[in-house]
Design a protein around this motif. Structure first.
Motif, PDB file in Angstrom:
ATOM      1  N   THR A 102      -6.200   6.674  -5.285  1.00  0.00           N
ATOM      2  CA  THR A 102      -7.130   7.057  -4.207  1.00  0.00           C
ATOM      3  C   THR A 102      -7.379   8.561  -4.101  1.00  0.00           C
ATOM      4  O   THR A 102      -8.291   8.981  -3.406  1.00  0.00           O
ATOM      5  CB  THR A 102      -6.594   6.592  -2.835  1.00  0.00           C
ATOM      6  OG1 THR A 102      -5.384   7.306  -2.574  1.00  0.00           O
ATOM      7  CG2 THR A 102      -6.373   5.102  -2.797  1.00  0.00           C
ATOM      8  N   ASN A 103      -6.536   9.386  -4.733  1.00  0.00           N
ATOM      9  CA  ASN A 103      -6.663  10.846  -4.641  1.00  0.00           C
ATOM     10  C   ASN A 103      -6.485  11.398  -3.230  1.00  0.00           C
ATOM     11  O   ASN A 103      -6.920  12.507  -2.931  1.00  0.00           O
ATOM     12  CB  ASN A 103      -8.043  11.326  -5.149  1.00  0.00           C
ATOM     13  CG  ASN A 103      -8.117  11.236  -6.656  1.00  0.00           C
ATOM     14  OD1 ASN A 103      -7.087  11.334  -7.326  1.00  0.00           O
ATOM     15  ND2 ASN A 103      -9.310  11.024  -7.174  1.00  0.00           N
ATOM     16  N   ILE A 104      -5.873  10.624  -2.333  1.00  0.00           N
ATOM     17  CA  ILE A 104      -5.641  11.135  -0.970  1.00  0.00           C
ATOM     18  C   ILE A 104      -4.392  12.017  -1.011  1.00  0.00           C
ATOM     19  O   ILE A 104      -3.386  11.667  -1.642  1.00  0.00           O
ATOM     20  CB  ILE A 104      -5.434   9.970   0.020  1.00  0.00           C
ATOM     21  CG1 ILE A 104      -6.710   9.127   0.086  1.00  0.00           C
ATOM     22  CG2 ILE A 104      -5.065  10.469   1.411  1.00  0.00           C
ATOM     23  CD1 ILE A 104      -6.577   7.849   0.869  1.00  0.00           C
ATOM     24  N   ASP A 105      -4.468  13.202  -0.346  1.00  0.00           N
ATOM     25  CA  ASP A 105      -3.315  14.113  -0.309  1.00  0.00           C
ATOM     26  C   ASP A 105      -2.157  13.476   0.431  1.00  0.00           C
ATOM     27  O   ASP A 105      -2.353  12.728   1.392  1.00  0.00           O
ATOM     28  CB  ASP A 105      -3.687  15.420   0.403  1.00  0.00           C
ATOM     29  CG  ASP A 105      -4.673  16.201  -0.437  1.00  0.00           C
ATOM     30  OD1 ASP A 105      -4.722  15.968  -1.665  1.00  0.00           O
ATOM     31  OD2 ASP A 105      -5.419  17.009   0.153  1.00  0.00           O
ATOM     32  N   LYS A 106      -0.930  13.865   0.000  1.00  0.00           N
ATOM     33  CA  LYS A 106       0.247  13.272   0.653  1.00  0.00           C
ATOM     34  C   LYS A 106       0.458  13.891   2.028  1.00  0.00           C
ATOM     35  O   LYS A 106       1.153  14.881   2.194  1.00  0.00           O
ATOM     36  CB  LYS A 106       1.485  13.453  -0.222  1.00  0.00           C
ATOM     37  CG  LYS A 106       1.557  12.448  -1.330  1.00  0.00           C
ATOM     38  CD  LYS A 106       2.962  12.248  -1.836  1.00  0.00           C
ATOM     39  CE  LYS A 106       2.994  11.114  -2.832  1.00  0.00           C
ATOM     40  NZ  LYS A 106       4.245  10.984  -3.524  1.00  0.00           N
ATOM     41  N   THR A 142      -0.251  12.792   6.586  1.00  0.00           N
ATOM     42  CA  THR A 142      -0.125  11.700   7.557  1.00  0.00           C
ATOM     43  C   THR A 142      -0.987  10.501   7.171  1.00  0.00           C
ATOM     44  O   THR A 142      -0.543   9.347   7.226  1.00  0.00           O
ATOM     45  CB  THR A 142      -0.561  12.190   8.966  1.00  0.00           C
ATOM     46  OG1 THR A 142       0.051  13.442   9.187  1.00  0.00           O
ATOM     47  CG2 THR A 142      -0.141  11.218  10.041  1.00  0.00           C
ATOM     48  N   LEU A 143      -2.235  10.786   6.755  1.00  0.00           N
ATOM     49  CA  LEU A 143      -3.141   9.689   6.406  1.00  0.00           C
ATOM     50  C   LEU A 143      -2.561   8.869   5.255  1.00  0.00           C
ATOM     51  O   LEU A 143      -2.592   7.630   5.255  1.00  0.00           O
ATOM     52  CB  LEU A 143      -4.518  10.256   6.016  1.00  0.00           C
ATOM     53  CG  LEU A 143      -5.548   9.205   5.596  1.00  0.00           C
ATOM     54  CD1 LEU A 143      -5.881   8.277   6.767  1.00  0.00           C
ATOM     55  CD2 LEU A 143      -6.823   9.864   5.060  1.00  0.00           C
ATOM     56  N   TRP A 144      -2.010   9.600   4.249  1.00  0.00           N
ATOM     57  CA  TRP A 144      -1.411   8.925   3.088  1.00  0.00           C
ATOM     58  C   TRP A 144      -0.303   7.980   3.553  1.00  0.00           C
ATOM     59  O   TRP A 144      -0.243   6.817   3.148  1.00  0.00           O
ATOM     60  CB  TRP A 144      -0.849   9.983   2.121  1.00  0.00           C
ATOM     61  CG  TRP A 144      -0.439   9.418   0.774  1.00  0.00           C
ATOM     62  CD1 TRP A 144      -1.185   9.392  -0.360  1.00  0.00           C
ATOM     63  CD2 TRP A 144       0.823   8.791   0.454  1.00  0.00           C
ATOM     64  NE1 TRP A 144      -0.487   8.790  -1.387  1.00  0.00           N
ATOM     65  CE2 TRP A 144       0.756   8.411  -0.906  1.00  0.00           C
ATOM     66  CE3 TRP A 144       1.980   8.532   1.167  1.00  0.00           C
ATOM     67  CZ2 TRP A 144       1.805   7.790  -1.556  1.00  0.00           C
ATOM     68  CZ3 TRP A 144       3.038   7.887   0.516  1.00  0.00           C
ATOM     69  CH2 TRP A 144       2.935   7.530  -0.827  1.00  0.00           C
ATOM     70  N   VAL A 145       0.558   8.479   4.440  1.00  0.00           N
ATOM     71  CA  VAL A 145       1.697   7.671   4.905  1.00  0.00           C
ATOM     72  C   VAL A 145       1.192   6.429   5.659  1.00  0.00           C
ATOM     73  O   VAL A 145       1.666   5.306   5.420  1.00  0.00           O
ATOM     74  CB  VAL A 145       2.627   8.519   5.824  1.00  0.00           C
ATOM     75  CG1 VAL A 145       3.715   7.639   6.435  1.00  0.00           C
ATOM     76  CG2 VAL A 145       3.255   9.654   5.028  1.00  0.00           C
ATOM     77  N   VAL A 146       0.195   6.647   6.547  1.00  0.00           N
ATOM     78  CA  VAL A 146      -0.317   5.513   7.335  1.00  0.00           C
ATOM     79  C   VAL A 146      -0.907   4.450   6.402  1.00  0.00           C
ATOM     80  O   VAL A 146      -0.600   3.252   6.503  1.00  0.00           O
ATOM     81  CB  VAL A 146      -1.385   5.996   8.358  1.00  0.00           C
ATOM     82  CG1 VAL A 146      -2.079   4.803   9.019  1.00  0.00           C
ATOM     83  CG2 VAL A 146      -0.746   6.887   9.413  1.00  0.00           C
ATOM     84  N   LEU A 147      -1.727   4.924   5.436  1.00  0.00           N
ATOM     85  CA  LEU A 147      -2.355   3.958   4.517  1.00  0.00           C
ATOM     86  C   LEU A 147      -1.314   3.252   3.643  1.00  0.00           C
ATOM     87  O   LEU A 147      -1.411   2.048   3.368  1.00  0.00           O
ATOM     88  CB  LEU A 147      -3.385   4.672   3.630  1.00  0.00           C
ATOM     89  CG  LEU A 147      -4.666   5.107   4.351  1.00  0.00           C
ATOM     90  CD1 LEU A 147      -5.572   5.882   3.401  1.00  0.00           C
ATOM     91  CD2 LEU A 147      -5.409   3.898   4.912  1.00  0.00           C
ATOM     92  N   TYR A 148      -0.298   4.030   3.232  1.00  0.00           N
ATOM     93  CA  TYR A 148       0.756   3.459   2.385  1.00  0.00           C
ATOM     94  C   TYR A 148       1.498   2.359   3.156  1.00  0.00           C
ATOM     95  O   TYR A 148       1.763   1.272   2.625  1.00  0.00           O
ATOM     96  CB  TYR A 148       1.724   4.567   1.955  1.00  0.00           C
ATOM     97  CG  TYR A 148       2.879   4.057   1.142  1.00  0.00           C
ATOM     98  CD1 TYR A 148       2.693   3.649  -0.183  1.00  0.00           C
ATOM     99  CD2 TYR A 148       4.169   3.981   1.683  1.00  0.00           C
ATOM    100  CE1 TYR A 148       3.755   3.165  -0.930  1.00  0.00           C
ATOM    101  CE2 TYR A 148       5.230   3.497   0.942  1.00  0.00           C
ATOM    102  CZ  TYR A 148       5.017   3.092  -0.356  1.00  0.00           C
ATOM    103  OH  TYR A 148       6.063   2.606  -1.096  1.00  0.00           O
ATOM    104  N   ILE A 149       1.795   2.621   4.440  1.00  0.00           N
ATOM    105  CA  ILE A 149       2.515   1.615   5.247  1.00  0.00           C
ATOM    106  C   ILE A 149       1.664   0.344   5.395  1.00  0.00           C
ATOM    107  O   ILE A 149       2.160  -0.778   5.228  1.00  0.00           O
ATOM    108  CB  ILE A 149       2.900   2.197   6.636  1.00  0.00           C
ATOM    109  CG1 ILE A 149       3.992   3.251   6.458  1.00  0.00           C
ATOM    110  CG2 ILE A 149       3.398   1.092   7.577  1.00  0.00           C
ATOM    111  CD1 ILE A 149       4.339   4.042   7.698  1.00  0.00           C
ATOM    112  N   ILE A 150       0.378   0.542   5.663  1.00  0.00           N
ATOM    113  CA  ILE A 150      -0.504  -0.636   5.804  1.00  0.00           C
ATOM    114  C   ILE A 150      -0.529  -1.417   4.483  1.00  0.00           C
ATOM    115  O   ILE A 150      -0.410  -2.643   4.438  1.00  0.00           O
ATOM    116  CB  ILE A 150      -1.937  -0.206   6.213  1.00  0.00           C
ATOM    117  CG1 ILE A 150      -1.904   0.391   7.615  1.00  0.00           C
ATOM    118  CG2 ILE A 150      -2.905  -1.392   6.159  1.00  0.00           C
ATOM    119  CD1 ILE A 150      -3.205   1.031   8.065  1.00  0.00           C
TER     120      ILE A 150
END
Ligand code: GRF
Length: 291
Positions: free
Chosen positions: A41-45, A47-55
């Motif tokens: 996804t190329n999203i930086d690591k 808060t957003l990355w963590v939220v998406l990863y958890i989902i």
């Protein structure tokens, strides 16, 4: 801790080991797949990355454990386990459309006698995390089953003929107690059609003979055993069956047989039959619930 898990999940030591292995491997697989997908996804690591990863791992987890459970022979267990997790998340609305907060399958036992079968069923499910005996329904004031209910702290409902047959069939009470499944254990009234329709394939009865023989109106208690003995049957037994509009008629789920000896009386035969009932009824209910 392991003993508790074995009891809770009703599995032996080897299966428990395979289940724990499945959890570990399924979790790792899910984490690995989650990181690989996130890398695309190329999203930086942040808060957003963590939220998406958890989902993502939450969505992947059921698939990962089911996948791993298959070669380890634990697919059936995990299918049920994941079903229960979804219930806990509130996605299950029950047979009647209720949005429930509890994970249990809630059983009402209908009985009008001593309640020895009800007692066995209560004992069997007492340590279950997923099945709860939530209500005792009785049509006979003073019946032994009512004492059992109060001793066990289970709510009971004493019902009256007129309302049961010609009124709302006590469906509002069954709904209020969020009843999912009904067990008839020595309940002698015929079940009204509306109640059967409200619990399709979710109502079972036990009969103290090998149906289709010795069933129907008037065939209960000692009458059954006397008829078996008078006809010089070589064997009798128990039948557990779904309930339909006719007495002792619905599809048979399980039967167990015992020999009828020449010197058997209705009383001795009743004792043999009761042993079969107490041995099998609760286990068969559990099997039906897992289907
Ligand atoms: C049992 O024999 C069952 O087969 C019949 O009613 C009897 C109930 O006995 N349907 P208990 O009240 O459970 O002791």
């Amino acid at each position: 801790m392991f003993e508790k898990l074995k009891q809770r999940w009703k599995v032996n030591g080897i299966n428990l080991l395979l289940i724990i292995t499945t959890f570990a491997l399924g979790g790792s697989l899910c984490g690995y797949a989650g990181r690989k997908i996130m890398a695309l996804t190329n999203i930086d690591k942040g808060t957003l990355w963590v939220v998406l990863y958890i989902i993502l791992v939450t969505l992947l987890w059921p698939m990962a454990v089911l996948l791993v459970s298959y070669p380890l022979g634990q697919f059936g267990f995990f299918k049920r386990y994941i079903g229960r997790v979804f219930k806990r998340l509130g996605t299950d609305r029950g047979h009647d459309g209720f949005n429930r907060l509890t994970p249990d399958i809630r059983i009402a036992i209908f009985a009008s006698g001593a309640g020895s079968n009800a007692q066995q069923i209560i004992n069997h499910f007492s340590s279950s995390s997923s099945v709860k005996i939530a209500l005792i329904v009785c049509n006979k004031p003073g019946a032994g089953i009512l004492n059992i209910a109060s001793q066990q702290g289970i709510p009971s409902l004493l019902i009256e003929r007129e309302r049961f047959f010609n009124g709302d069939n006590y469906l509002p009470e069954l709904k209020a107690h969020q009843i999912d499944f009904i067990v008839l254990a020595g309940f002698l009234w015929k079940i009204p059609e509306a109640l059967i329709k409200a619990y399709p394939k979710k109502m079972v009865n036990i009969h103290p003979a090998l149906l289709p023989k010795y069933g129907g109106k008037g065939m209960f208690g000692h009458y059954v055993h006397e008829a078996v003995i008078n006809n010089k049957e070589q064997e009798s037994g128990i039948t557990i069956h779904y309930v339909d509009e006719l007495y002792d008629h619905g599809a048979v789920i399980f039967q167990a047989v015992c020999a009828v000896e020449d010197n058997d009386t209705a009383t001795t035969l009743a004792q043999k039959i009761q042993v079969l009932e107490h041995t099998h009824f609760a286990k068969v209910i559990e099997d039906v619930l897992q289907k």
